[in-house]
Design an enzyme around this catalytic site. Structure first.
Site, PDB file in Angstrom:
ATOM      1  N   GLU A   1     -57.703  10.138  71.996  1.00 62.26           N
ATOM      2  CA  GLU A   1     -58.039   8.732  72.172  1.00 62.26           C
ATOM      3  C   GLU A   1     -58.598   8.485  73.564  1.00 62.26           C
ATOM      4  O   GLU A   1     -58.234   9.135  74.537  1.00 62.26           O
ATOM      5  CB  GLU A   1     -56.820   7.851  71.915  1.00 62.26           C
ATOM      6  CG  GLU A   1     -55.614   8.243  72.740  1.00 62.26           C
ATOM      7  CD  GLU A   1     -54.391   7.440  72.367  1.00 62.26           C
ATOM      8  OE1 GLU A   1     -54.126   7.279  71.166  1.00 62.26           O
ATOM      9  OE2 GLU A   1     -53.705   6.971  73.282  1.00 62.26           O
TER      10      GLU A   1
ATOM     11  N   CYS B   1     -60.812   5.094  80.216  1.00 67.09           N
ATOM     12  CA  CYS B   1     -59.566   5.857  80.315  1.00 67.09           C
ATOM     13  C   CYS B   1     -59.681   7.014  79.329  1.00 67.09           C
ATOM     14  O   CYS B   1     -59.917   6.802  78.147  1.00 67.09           O
ATOM     15  CB  CYS B   1     -58.397   4.940  79.960  1.00 67.09           C
ATOM     16  SG  CYS B   1     -56.808   5.791  79.894  1.00 67.09           S
TER      17      CYS B   1
ATOM     18  N   CYS C   1     -49.176  16.265  74.545  1.00 61.20           N
ATOM     19  CA  CYS C   1     -48.699  16.468  75.914  1.00 61.20           C
ATOM     20  C   CYS C   1     -47.354  17.186  75.849  1.00 61.20           C
ATOM     21  O   CYS C   1     -46.526  16.873  75.000  1.00 61.20           O
ATOM     22  CB  CYS C   1     -48.527  15.113  76.614  1.00 61.20           C
ATOM     23  SG  CYS C   1     -48.009  15.247  78.342  1.00 61.20           S
TER      24      CYS C   1
ATOM     25  N   CYS D   1     -42.005  12.755  78.267  1.00 60.12           N
ATOM     26  CA  CYS D   1     -41.392  11.598  78.923  1.00 60.12           C
ATOM     27  C   CYS D   1     -40.769  10.720  77.833  1.00 60.12           C
ATOM     28  O   CYS D   1     -41.365  10.511  76.777  1.00 60.12           O
ATOM     29  CB  CYS D   1     -42.436  10.833  79.734  1.00 60.12           C
ATOM     30  SG  CYS D   1     -43.120  11.820  81.081  1.00 60.12           S
TER      31      CYS D   1
ATOM     32  N   CYS E   1     -42.727   7.670  76.216  1.00 63.19           N
ATOM     33  CA  CYS E   1     -44.159   7.796  75.965  1.00 63.19           C
ATOM     34  C   CYS E   1     -44.437   8.274  74.547  1.00 63.19           C
ATOM     35  O   CYS E   1     -43.822   9.238  74.082  1.00 63.19           O
ATOM     36  CB  CYS E   1     -44.758   8.769  76.976  1.00 63.19           C
ATOM     37  SG  CYS E   1     -46.503   9.103  76.708  1.00 63.19           S
TER      38      CYS E   1
ATOM     39  N   CYS F   1     -50.493   5.030  76.072  1.00 61.74           N
ATOM     40  CA  CYS F   1     -50.632   6.456  75.783  1.00 61.74           C
ATOM     41  C   CYS F   1     -50.147   6.859  74.381  1.00 61.74           C
ATOM     42  O   CYS F   1     -48.974   6.768  74.077  1.00 61.74           O
ATOM     43  CB  CYS F   1     -49.813   7.188  76.853  1.00 61.74           C
ATOM     44  SG  CYS F   1     -50.251   8.884  77.064  1.00 61.74           S
TER      45      CYS F   1
END
Ligand code: SAH
Length: 371
Positions: free
Chosen positions: A90, A103, A110, A114, A117, A332
Site C-alpha cells: 500500500e 507515503c 513487517c 509492534c 500495528c 500502516c
C-alpha cells in the site's frame, strides 16, 4: 522479469550498451522514466524502434500495477498495488497546500510485530526491491500529473532499515533521477540501532524519523518488541551520534494511545528524556483504530493537549500530525487488511463506525473501489 525502473542512469547506460547503444540512449531512457513519467517502452519514442523492441524482450518497465484505490474528501488517496509476484503493498498520496507528499512501503509485511500495528500482525513476506520502492512514487505521480510530488516518506508497510541496500538505492534514485530534494525524503525507523549508525556514516541530508512511542524501557518493550534488543538509552545514544554526524534534526514519532502512553507521567518522562537530546522534535499521532489491536484506543483531545503542554515545558518542540485519511484506514497495513479479507473487497470495516464517534475523525462513507 527485471524492471528498468530501479536502475540509475549509469545502470541504464550499461543495460543499453549490451545492445550496442551509445551512452546518451541511457540518459534518454532515464529522462523518460524518471522525469517524464513514462511507463511503457512504446512511448519512449526518442529511442529507436528496434532498440525498444529488444529491451522489451529483456525488461518490464515498471513493477507496480493498480489493484484498488480509496479516496478521502481531503484529497488523500490510498493505493493498493500489485507486484510482479502478486504480493500486495500500500502507498498513500497526500496533497497539502503548497506540497504533495507520498507515503510508501519498504517491505511486504513487517517482521517487527509492534503490538498496535496492523502490518505487524502479518509478519514479513519479503523485502521490496529498489525498483518497487521507487515505482510507488512514479506510479502515484502518473495518477496525479497535475500535482508534482515534492515529499516522500517511508512510513508505509515495513521497516526501512531492515531493507537497507534497497532503501538507500531507492532514496538515491528518487533524489538524483526523479529530483526529489534529499531533505524532503523521510526514512522512519522503529530503531534498528546498527543501521542508524550506518546511515549516519553515509552523511546524507535525508530526514530521519524514529518511532519512539514510549519514554521508558518497561512501556516501550510492550509496544515495540525490538526495544528488548536496542533499549531506549542505546537508541538515544545512536540518535545523538546521528545528529552530531549529519547536523540534521531527528523527529521522534509518538503514537498516542489512551491510557497506555498518553498520561501525565509519560509526558514528564518524555520531556526529561528528550531535554538532553540535541536537535530533535516530537510528532504526536493519535492512534488510528484497527481491527487487530482493538485493546488500543484513540486519546481524548484533552489528554492530547495536556500531554503536549507538559512535554513543551521541558523546552522540547512538540507538534501534532495533521490527520489525514483516517476513514480510509490510512494507518500502516489497514487498507490491505480490509481489502484482502476474504469476500470483503474494500468494504469498510466496523472500525470505521467506531472512528466516526471520535471528534478528531471525519464522518465515514463507503470507500470507492476503482478498477
Ligand atoms: N517501521 C517504520 C515505518 C512504518 S510505520 C517505523 O516503525 O517507523 C510508520 C508509523 O506509523 C510508525 O511510527 C508506526 O508506529 C505508526 N503506526 C503504526 N500503526 C499505527 C496506527 N494504528 N495508528 C497510528 N500510527 C500507527
Amino acid at each position: 522479469m527485471e524492471t528498468l525502473i530501479g536502475k540509475n542512469t549509469a545502470e541504464l547506460e550499461a543495460s543499453l550498451a549490451a545492445h550496442g547503444a551509445p551512452a546518451f540512449r541511457g540518459r534518454q531512457l532515464a529522462q523518460a522514466l524518471y522525469r517524464r513519467n513514462i511507463r511503457d517502452l512504446e512511448s519512449v519514442t526518442d529511442l529507436p524502434q528496434n532498440l525498444r523492441a529488444r529491451l522489451a524482450e529483456q525488461f518490464d518497465v515498471a513493477p507496480c500495477r493498480l489493484r484498488s484505490t480509496s479516496s478521502a474528501p481531503d484529497g488523500t488517496v490510498k493505493y493498493l498495488l500489485d507486484l510482479p509476484d502478486d504480493e500486495v503493498i500500500e502507498s498513500v498520496f497526500l496533497p497539502y497546500p503548497g506540497r504533495v507528499s507520498v507515503c510508501i512501503s519498504s517491505q511486504v509485511g513487517c517482521p517487527m510485530a509492534c503490538s498496535f500495528c496492523a502490518t505487524g500482525t502479518e509478519g514479513l513476506a519479503r523485502n521490496l526491491t529498489a525498483g518497487e520502492i521507487v515505482d510507488q512514487v512514479l506510479f502515484m505521480q502518473a495518477q496525479h500529473p497535475a500535482q508534482r510530488v515534492t515529499h516522500v516518506v517511508l512510513m508505509g508497510m515495513g521497516e526501512p532499515l531492515l531493507n537497507y541496500p534497497s532503501v538507500l538505492g531507492a532514496v538515491r534514485i528518487l533524489n538524483e533521477e526523479v529530483g526529489i530534494a534529499m531533505r524532503h525524503i523521510t526514512v522512519s525507523t522503529v530503531g534498528v540501532v546498527p543501521n542508524i549508525e550506518k546511515l549516519a556514516a553515509e552523511d546524507l541530508q535525508l530526514t530521519l524519523a524514529v518511532s519512539l512511542h514510549a519514554p521508558t524501557d518497561e512501556l516501550r518493550s510492550q509496544l515495540v518488541p525490538l526495544n528488548e534488543k536496542y533499549p531506549v538509552a542505546r537508541l538515544m545514544q545512536a540518535c545523538r551520534e546521528y545528529v552530531e554526524k549529519t547536523h540534521r534534526r531527528i523527529t521522534f514519532e509518538y503514537v498516542l494511545m489512551a491510557g497506555v502512553n498518553d498520561t501525565e507521567q509519560e509526558a514528564h518522562d518524555l520531556g526529561r528524556l528528550l531535554q538532553r537530546q540535541p536537535l530533535c522534535s516530537v510528532n504526536t499521532i493519535p492512534y488510528n483504530t484497527t481491527d487487530v489491536a482493538s485493546r488500543y484506543q484513540r486519546p481524548t483531545p484533552e489528554a492530547t493537549r495536556r500531554f503536549r503542554e507538559i512535554v513543551a515545558t521541558y523546552g522540547v518542540t512538540i507538534t501534532q500530525r495533521k490527520e489525514r485519511g483516517h476513514r480510509i484506514a490510512a494507518a500502516c497495513g489497514q487498507l490491505k487488511r480490509s481489502a484482502l479479507r476474504p469476500g470483503s473487497a474494500m468494504r469498510p470495516l466496523p472500525m470505521f463506525a467506531a472512528a466516526a464517534a471520535s471528534p478528531l475523525s471525519v464522518v465515514p462513507a463507503p470507500m470507492k473501489p476503482h478498477a
